[in-house]
Enzyme design. Sequence first.
Site: not given
Length: 269
Positions: A25, A27, A112, A114, A184, A190, A230
């Site tokens: 991904n 992003k 996701h 985000e 996730e 991140g 990560s």
Amino acid sequence: YQRRVRVEISNRREMSARKFFVGGNWKCNGTKASIAELVGGLNELVGSLPPADKLDIVVSPTALHLSTVQSTIDARFAVAAQNCHIKTGAFTGELAPEQLADAGLKYVILGHSERRHVFGEKDDLLAQKVVAAQKAGVDVIFCVGEKEDERDGGKTDDVLAAQIAPLAALGSEIDWTRVVLAYEPVWAIGTGKTATPAIAQETQASLRKHIASVINADTAAALRIIYGGSVKPANCVELAQCADVDGFLVGGASLKAADFGPILKANVA
């Protein structure tokens, strides 16, 4: 408990018929120059990758770069969109599933963290997106995961169950053979923090058990549940040995071919 996890890890892939799946991904990253460099580096990896019957690979650039990546990356890599809406029309800034299919895209990432926590997408809307994508012929990488305070409060299973519930409620409208489920943990995305193999295995085994209870056992057994948070060359091999980790959804490490390459080979390392 640690001894049980080691046994599950040691018995990992030879007991599973689920094909390993690794997604990158990208992003909101990349320029024309950096994308060209990355695609060039990935293309150089092709000869050393596990065979296609052992590993599915997907990369997901920004919407702006989808066409460029499709036209330049080796066919060994499928290309995915990072999001879509439920239909065409007056939805400024969105992409519709029919448009993704028309462009030749096989996958879309939905749910996701985000999208959930930055852009406020709710579970019911995400379930509608899955139905719309599948009806258009696009397969789905569906993300679920808990925040750090939810894990610390012992609520992980409840959070994941709530995120799955609208999909389960749709019954036969969802084709689970065309879903890859990505666990996730939000606290690991991140941040440099990574779920240990024990945490990943325990959570994903619990998630598979839940799918068996709300869908059916056969669906749960066949469903690919991948881990994201990560993932990097230093931890991918150990994570790949977990019995219920069927691959990865990779963020930052997918932006460098030198880092992504070892992750793609984690299952055979």
